[in-house]
Design a protein around this motif. Sequence first.
Motif, PDB file in Angstrom:
ATOM      1  N   TYR A  18      46.209  38.771  38.285  1.00 16.71           N
ATOM      2  CA  TYR A  18      46.057  39.133  39.692  1.00 16.71           C
ATOM      3  C   TYR A  18      47.039  38.297  40.510  1.00 16.71           C
ATOM      4  N   GLY A  19      47.902  38.970  41.287  1.00 17.36           N
ATOM      5  CA  GLY A  19      48.877  38.279  42.122  1.00 17.36           C
ATOM      6  C   GLY A  19      48.686  38.614  43.587  1.00 17.36           C
ATOM      7  N   ASN A  20      49.043  37.676  44.472  1.00 15.75           N
ATOM      8  CA  ASN A  20      48.798  37.924  45.898  1.00 15.75           C
ATOM      9  C   ASN A  20      50.049  37.864  46.773  1.00 15.75           C
ATOM     10  N   TRP A  21      51.177  38.249  46.199  1.00 16.48           N
ATOM     11  CA  TRP A  21      52.390  38.404  46.999  1.00 16.48           C
ATOM     12  C   TRP A  21      52.226  39.600  47.936  1.00 16.48           C
ATOM     13  N   LEU A  22      52.626  39.457  49.186  1.00 13.33           N
ATOM     14  CA  LEU A  22      52.604  40.521  50.200  1.00 13.33           C
ATOM     15  C   LEU A  22      51.204  40.999  50.567  1.00 13.33           C
ATOM     16  N   THR A  23      50.165  40.293  50.103  1.00 14.34           N
ATOM     17  CA  THR A  23      48.812  40.747  50.438  1.00 14.34           C
ATOM     18  C   THR A  23      48.025  39.642  51.133  1.00 14.34           C
ATOM     19  N   HIS A  24      47.593  38.639  50.396  1.00 10.06           N
ATOM     20  CA  HIS A  24      46.755  37.601  50.987  1.00 10.06           C
ATOM     21  C   HIS A  24      47.496  36.854  52.098  1.00 10.06           C
ATOM     22  N   GLY A  25      46.826  36.678  53.207  1.00  8.76           N
ATOM     23  CA  GLY A  25      47.413  35.973  54.335  1.00  8.76           C
ATOM     24  C   GLY A  25      48.426  36.792  55.092  1.00  8.76           C
ATOM     25  N   LYS A  34      39.333  38.437  49.345  1.00  6.82           N
ATOM     26  CA  LYS A  34      38.312  37.809  48.496  1.00  6.82           C
ATOM     27  C   LYS A  34      37.570  38.855  47.668  1.00  6.82           C
ATOM     28  N   ALA A  35      37.362  40.029  48.238  1.00  5.70           N
ATOM     29  CA  ALA A  35      36.708  41.106  47.487  1.00  5.70           C
ATOM     30  C   ALA A  35      37.572  41.548  46.310  1.00  5.70           C
ATOM     31  N   CYS A  36      38.886  41.559  46.510  1.00  2.00           N
ATOM     32  CA  CYS A  36      39.797  41.921  45.418  1.00  2.00           C
ATOM     33  C   CYS A  36      39.772  40.871  44.316  1.00  2.00           C
ATOM     34  N   VAL A  37      39.736  39.603  44.686  1.00  2.00           N
ATOM     35  CA  VAL A  37      39.648  38.533  43.689  1.00  2.00           C
ATOM     36  C   VAL A  37      38.331  38.646  42.920  1.00  2.00           C
ATOM     37  N   ARG A  38      37.242  38.946  43.624  1.00  6.49           N
ATOM     38  CA  ARG A  38      35.945  39.122  42.968  1.00  6.49           C
ATOM     39  C   ARG A  38      36.011  40.272  41.958  1.00  6.49           C
ATOM     40  N   ALA A  39      36.671  41.366  42.363  1.00  5.45           N
ATOM     41  CA  ALA A  39      36.817  42.507  41.458  1.00  5.45           C
ATOM     42  C   ALA A  39      37.643  42.124  40.232  1.00  5.45           C
ATOM     43  N   ALA A  40      38.677  41.298  40.441  1.00  4.11           N
ATOM     44  CA  ALA A  40      39.491  40.843  39.317  1.00  4.11           C
ATOM     45  C   ALA A  40      38.655  40.019  38.337  1.00  4.11           C
ATOM     46  N   ILE A 283      51.601  41.330  36.355  1.00  3.62           N
ATOM     47  CA  ILE A 283      50.987  40.939  37.626  1.00  3.62           C
ATOM     48  C   ILE A 283      50.726  42.181  38.461  1.00  3.62           C
ATOM     49  N   VAL A 284      49.495  42.326  38.917  1.00  2.81           N
ATOM     50  CA  VAL A 284      49.151  43.424  39.809  1.00  2.81           C
ATOM     51  C   VAL A 284      48.539  42.851  41.080  1.00  2.81           C
ATOM     52  N   GLY A 285      48.852  43.460  42.192  1.00  2.00           N
ATOM     53  CA  GLY A 285      48.238  43.105  43.457  1.00  2.00           C
ATOM     54  C   GLY A 285      47.300  44.215  43.869  1.00  2.00           C
ATOM     55  N   ALA A 286      46.602  43.999  44.968  1.00  2.00           N
ATOM     56  CA  ALA A 286      45.670  45.026  45.428  1.00  2.00           C
ATOM     57  C   ALA A 286      45.312  44.777  46.886  1.00  2.00           C
ATOM     58  N   GLN A 291      41.354  49.291  43.316  1.00  6.16           N
ATOM     59  CA  GLN A 291      42.682  49.291  42.708  1.00  6.16           C
ATOM     60  C   GLN A 291      42.725  48.335  41.515  1.00  6.16           C
ATOM     61  N   VAL A 292      42.090  47.188  41.656  1.00 10.66           N
ATOM     62  CA  VAL A 292      42.046  46.220  40.561  1.00 10.66           C
ATOM     63  C   VAL A 292      41.336  46.830  39.357  1.00 10.66           C
ATOM     64  N   THR A 293      40.177  47.419  39.591  1.00  5.83           N
ATOM     65  CA  THR A 293      39.393  47.998  38.515  1.00  5.83           C
ATOM     66  C   THR A 293      40.177  49.082  37.780  1.00  5.83           C
ATOM     67  N   SER A 294      40.883  49.907  38.544  1.00  3.74           N
ATOM     68  CA  SER A 294      41.664  50.972  37.929  1.00  3.74           C
ATOM     69  C   SER A 294      42.820  50.411  37.103  1.00  3.74           C
ATOM     70  N   ASN A 295      43.523  49.413  37.636  1.00  2.12           N
ATOM     71  CA  ASN A 295      44.675  48.864  36.925  1.00  2.12           C
ATOM     72  C   ASN A 295      44.271  48.208  35.600  1.00  2.12           C
ATOM     73  N   VAL A 296      43.113  47.575  35.581  1.00  2.00           N
ATOM     74  CA  VAL A 296      42.664  46.901  34.366  1.00  2.00           C
ATOM     75  C   VAL A 296      42.439  47.886  33.228  1.00  2.00           C
ATOM     76  N   ALA A 297      42.182  49.145  33.566  1.00  5.30           N
ATOM     77  CA  ALA A 297      41.954  50.161  32.528  1.00  5.30           C
ATOM     78  C   ALA A 297      43.208  50.431  31.697  1.00  5.30           C
ATOM     79  N   ALA A 298      44.351  49.884  32.107  1.00  5.81           N
ATOM     80  CA  ALA A 298      45.572  50.031  31.303  1.00  5.81           C
ATOM     81  C   ALA A 298      45.522  49.172  30.041  1.00  5.81           C
ATOM     82  N   VAL A 299      44.673  48.152  30.041  1.00  6.86           N
ATOM     83  CA  VAL A 299      44.559  47.269  28.875  1.00  6.86           C
ATOM     84  C   VAL A 299      44.075  48.073  27.671  1.00  6.86           C
ATOM     85  N   GLY A 300      44.763  47.914  26.570  1.00  8.42           N
ATOM     86  CA  GLY A 300      44.379  48.605  25.345  1.00  8.42           C
ATOM     87  C   GLY A 300      44.982  49.980  25.167  1.00  8.42           C
ATOM     88  N   VAL A 301      45.697  50.475  26.202  1.00 10.94           N
ATOM     89  CA  VAL A 301      46.360  51.774  26.075  1.00 10.94           C
ATOM     90  C   VAL A 301      47.618  51.602  25.227  1.00 10.94           C
TER      91      VAL A 301
END
Length: 336
Positions: A18-25, A34-40, A283-286, A291-301
């Motif tokens: 999980y990366g926070n370029w161009l998003t957090h702050g 914080k909700a995105c970090v919790r989802a991560a 690295i994925v942002g959100a 968006q985080v939940t969906s991106n994680v579904a790429a694992v194992g593909v």
Amino acid sequence: MQFRYLGNSGLKISEIIYGNWLTHGSQVENDAAKACVRAALDAGITSFDTADVYANTAAESVLGEALAGERRESLEIFTKVYWPTGPKGHNDAGLSRKHIMESINGSLRRLKTDYVDLYQAHRYDIETPLEETMQAFADVVRQGKALYIGVSEWTADQIRAGQAIARELGVPLISNQPQYSMLWRVIEGEVVPACREQGLSQIVWSPIAQGVLTGKYLPGQPVPAGSRATDAKGGAQTIARFMNDDLLTRVQNLKPIADELGITMAQLAIAWVLSNDNVAGAIVGASRPEQVTSNVAAVGVTLDDSVLAAIDSTLGDIVQRDPSLTAKSSPATRPA
């Protein structure tokens, strides 16, 4: 979640970071961040990437608040140093010993941690002797403020030179953080072979090409309201290189490939970078937790050779492969 070793080290990181370029702050309000970090965390992500320059240090603070209360030993926290921060004075940038030592202390305060797992040179500093930079990074590790060191967007020659000094100091580099996606493959010709040779692996940023590979940008159509392409704080500038109708048309032609696999186009893009065995994590942002939940579904593909060939055929000559573009990502003089 699945995990991979980072370079020739014993450190394992989550394949999705999980990366926070161009998003957090910046683009995203703190509660949403914080909700995105919790989802991560809920999705099994343990690795988090930031940098002191993101939102001029605010992104580190937001991430530190979001991770407060988590078991520190269960996380891998990465940050970076190089770009101007704070009031942007004459020593507030670069990879001098002064800036590195002061920057790590600031990053630790903002992240609310005694150490980071990975401290990275955010670019190559042409104005500071490489020996000075590598000695400072080694001292940061010896002081217990970072466990490992890496670089970001260094050329193959710079990686080899830096690694030679780092090994002499007993604190080898273990990672490189470059831009890498189906559309941007400039590291494949020189940087990846050098990293394999020198014991580094890739932590790649922008695997979805700033959102272009989601397919949401349509040729000949206005960009979606609220998308990165409309962001005046930096998003629109970073995505501009991809915003032409020829490229967007070819990206749309990837959709049948994703559909055949039963995954989204974003998941296809992430699975594609993870198919490179020198990539340790993407690295994925959100801006939204889903968006985080969906991106994680790429694992194992798994993408077999026929799928990889179909992607290459679909994108054709719009793929950027010029290795000289890595060098051009670092300023010719220290930024001020």
